[in-house]
Design a protein around this motif. Structure first.
Motif, PDB file in Angstrom:
ATOM      1  N   ARG A  30       0.851  -1.191   0.000  1.00  0.00           N
ATOM      2  CA  ARG A  30       0.000   0.000   0.000  1.00  0.00           C
ATOM      3  C   ARG A  30       0.885   1.238   0.000  1.00  0.00           C
ATOM      4  N   LEU A  31       0.366   2.310  -0.572  1.00  0.00           N
ATOM      5  CA  LEU A  31       1.022   3.612  -0.543  1.00  0.00           C
ATOM      6  C   LEU A  31       0.011   4.631  -0.035  1.00  0.00           C
ATOM      7  N   ASN A  33      -2.023   7.898  -0.096  1.00  0.00           N
ATOM      8  CA  ASN A  33      -2.573   8.801  -1.090  1.00  0.00           C
ATOM      9  C   ASN A  33      -2.327  10.257  -0.684  1.00  0.00           C
ATOM     10  N   GLU A  40      -3.492   3.016   0.485  1.00  0.00           N
ATOM     11  CA  GLU A  40      -4.353   2.222  -0.377  1.00  0.00           C
ATOM     12  C   GLU A  40      -3.516   1.239  -1.182  1.00  0.00           C
ATOM     13  N   ILE A  42      -1.791  -0.957  -4.074  1.00  0.00           N
ATOM     14  CA  ILE A  42      -1.389  -0.754  -5.459  1.00  0.00           C
ATOM     15  C   ILE A  42      -1.211  -2.141  -6.088  1.00  0.00           C
ATOM     16  N   LEU A  43      -1.217  -2.182  -7.400  1.00  0.00           N
ATOM     17  CA  LEU A  43      -1.043  -3.449  -8.116  1.00  0.00           C
ATOM     18  C   LEU A  43       0.398  -3.925  -7.978  1.00  0.00           C
ATOM     19  N   THR A  65       5.822  -3.599  -9.193  1.00  0.00           N
ATOM     20  CA  THR A  65       4.527  -2.928  -9.279  1.00  0.00           C
ATOM     21  C   THR A  65       4.156  -2.762 -10.739  1.00  0.00           C
ATOM     22  N   THR A  67       2.108  -0.389 -11.705  1.00  0.00           N
ATOM     23  CA  THR A  67       1.735   1.013 -11.873  1.00  0.00           C
ATOM     24  C   THR A  67       2.989   1.818 -12.201  1.00  0.00           C
ATOM     25  N   THR A  71       2.729   7.745 -12.532  1.00  0.00           N
ATOM     26  CA  THR A  71       1.416   7.726 -11.881  1.00  0.00           C
ATOM     27  C   THR A  71       1.570   7.717 -10.371  1.00  0.00           C
ATOM     28  N   LEU A  72       2.520   6.940  -9.879  1.00  0.00           N
ATOM     29  CA  LEU A  72       2.748   6.864  -8.429  1.00  0.00           C
ATOM     30  C   LEU A  72       3.127   8.225  -7.863  1.00  0.00           C
ATOM     31  N   THR A  75       0.204  10.505  -7.429  1.00  0.00           N
ATOM     32  CA  THR A  75      -0.888  10.013  -6.598  1.00  0.00           C
ATOM     33  C   THR A  75      -0.514   9.799  -5.137  1.00  0.00           C
ATOM     34  N   TYR A  76       0.754   9.487  -4.877  1.00  0.00           N
ATOM     35  CA  TYR A  76       1.151   9.050  -3.538  1.00  0.00           C
ATOM     36  C   TYR A  76       2.242   9.930  -2.938  1.00  0.00           C
TER      37      TYR A  76
END
Length: 164
Positions: A30-31, A33, A40, A42-43, A65, A67, A71-72, A75-76
């Motif tokens: 999880r990372l 947000n 939350e 992550i894939l 990952t 993602t 994107t990371l 978002t994070y």
């Protein structure tokens, strides 16, 4: 002879005895947000992890990952104070020195996985542009103060009853 046996036993306990394999689920990767401040999932795939009940700092994980790093970062929450901790030599997917160097040069980016996963301990995750990723636990600012025996500083969560 007794000293040699004791030495071997001590070495075994420090390097092997307390570690167990981590069977990954969404809670392990999880990372946090940027908007919500909440961790939350992550894939991910190809997860390998270890942990030990003897210390909250013994967690290490290697995975990929799905993602993108771009994107990371949008978002994070990024963590600039990440300092990977050395893993046992037999857990060879995790090279703390290389990860640390790559964080310094910008070849990898560290994110806050979960703040206070255990009181005073954060889970951090370093991610490379090709999707390789590594997770570990690190003492946070609140933990540094409290573990030294000082009172809980302002701005830190209350210490759990079992640790008072």
């Amino acid at each position: 002879m007794l000293a040699l046996a004791a030495g071997v036993l001590l070495y075994y306990q420090q390097v092997y005895a307390y570690y167990t394999a981590v069977q990954a689920d969404a809670q392990d990767v999880r990372l946090t947000n940027l908007v919500t401040g909440q961790p939350e999932p992550i894939l991910f795939e190809n997860f390998q992890g270890i942990d030990a009940d003897s210390s909250p700092l013994r967690y290490r994980a290697c995975f990929t990952t799905l993602t993108s790093q771009a994107t990371l970062t949008e978002t994070y929450l990024i963590r600039d104070d990440a300092e990977p901790r050395v893993a046992p030599g037999w857990f060879d997917c995790f090279d703390a020195a290389q990860i640390g160097e790559d964080l310094t040069t910008g070849d990898a980016i560290a994110f806050l996985g979960v703040e206070n996963i255990t009181y005073g301990i954060d889970r951090l995750v370093a991610v490379y542009p090709d999707g390789r990723a590594y997770a570990w636990h690190q003492i946070n600012e609140c933990g540094e103060v409290v573990f030294d025996g000082d009172p809980v500083p302002e701005g830190c969560p209350a210490q759990p009853e079992s640790q008072n």
